[in-house]
Motif scaffolding. Sequence first.
Motif, PDB file in Angstrom:
ATOM      1  N   THR A 100       0.805  -1.216   0.000  1.00  0.00           N
ATOM      2  CA  THR A 100       0.000   0.000   0.000  1.00  0.00           C
ATOM      3  C   THR A 100       0.839   1.268   0.000  1.00  0.00           C
ATOM      4  OG1 THR A 100      -1.841   1.094   1.141  1.00  0.00           O
ATOM      5  CG2 THR A 100      -0.167   0.043   2.527  1.00  0.00           C
ATOM      6  N   THR A 101       0.188   2.365  -0.349  1.00  0.00           N
ATOM      7  CA  THR A 101       0.805   3.692  -0.211  1.00  0.00           C
ATOM      8  C   THR A 101       0.388   4.317   1.112  1.00  0.00           C
ATOM      9  OG1 THR A 101      -1.037   4.679  -1.406  1.00  0.00           O
ATOM     10  CG2 THR A 101       0.939   4.146  -2.693  1.00  0.00           C
ATOM     11  N   SER A 102      -0.627   3.753   1.750  1.00  0.00           N
ATOM     12  CA  SER A 102      -1.143   4.291   3.002  1.00  0.00           C
ATOM     13  C   SER A 102      -0.531   3.556   4.190  1.00  0.00           C
ATOM     14  CB  SER A 102      -2.668   4.134   3.066  1.00  0.00           C
ATOM     15  OG  SER A 102      -3.120   4.476   4.357  1.00  0.00           O
ATOM     16  N   LEU A 103       0.260   4.267   4.942  1.00  0.00           N
ATOM     17  CA  LEU A 103       0.777   3.686   6.178  1.00  0.00           C
ATOM     18  C   LEU A 103       0.142   4.405   7.376  1.00  0.00           C
ATOM     19  CD1 LEU A 103       4.509   3.000   5.267  1.00  0.00           C
ATOM     20  CD2 LEU A 103       2.623   1.389   5.434  1.00  0.00           C
ATOM     21  N   SER A 121       5.513  -0.888   1.540  1.00  0.00           N
ATOM     22  CA  SER A 121       5.177   0.341   0.831  1.00  0.00           C
ATOM     23  C   SER A 121       5.324   0.126  -0.661  1.00  0.00           C
ATOM     24  CB  SER A 121       6.107   1.479   1.268  1.00  0.00           C
ATOM     25  OG  SER A 121       5.870   1.807   2.603  1.00  0.00           O
ATOM     26  N   LYS A 122       4.363   0.669  -1.419  1.00  0.00           N
ATOM     27  CA  LYS A 122       4.438   0.595  -2.875  1.00  0.00           C
ATOM     28  C   LYS A 122       5.533   1.524  -3.363  1.00  0.00           C
ATOM     29  CE  LYS A 122      -0.369  -0.366  -4.045  1.00  0.00           C
ATOM     30  NZ  LYS A 122      -1.528   0.157  -4.743  1.00  0.00           N
ATOM     31  N   SER A 128      12.280  -5.694  -0.832  1.00  0.00           N
ATOM     32  CA  SER A 128      11.144  -5.931   0.070  1.00  0.00           C
ATOM     33  C   SER A 128      10.552  -7.317  -0.154  1.00  0.00           C
ATOM     34  CB  SER A 128      10.071  -4.851  -0.088  1.00  0.00           C
ATOM     35  OG  SER A 128       9.541  -4.823  -1.391  1.00  0.00           O
TER      36      SER A 128
END
Length: 138
Positions: A100-103, A121-122, A128
């Motif tokens: 995701t881009t949202s952490l 993270s994207k 990763s």
Amino acid sequence: MKKIPSILLVDDDETTNYISKLIINRAELTDELLIALNGKEAIDLLKAKCAATKAEGVNRVPCLILLDINMPVMDGFKFLDTLQTIEGFSTKSVVIAVLTTSLDPRDIERVKQFGVNEFISKPLTKESLELLVERHFN
């Protein structure tokens, strides 16, 4: 790196899927890479894989699910909730990593309630991916 029988990538972004697919294929990590563009497609696919596993007696369920949170039709949260209802599916035998881009701490806490403990993270990177595989499949 250890080879994983099957990976499911769940993301609505075609560019992200293209990059992730390249990285996974270059790593020669799996023979079967499945892609779903939203949570509903992924649920339908997993139901079919669980039914095939039951019919054939051979595990057809992906060992790793890379899951986006923000998607149309069915988002990652609803996917995780619905996953609990699939006959023959066990989260104990599958690693679910949120890609995701949202952490946002609230998002992280919310998915942790479903047993997800990996956050990437994207965009997905070789590093990763290798770290994820080392942590869960070696």
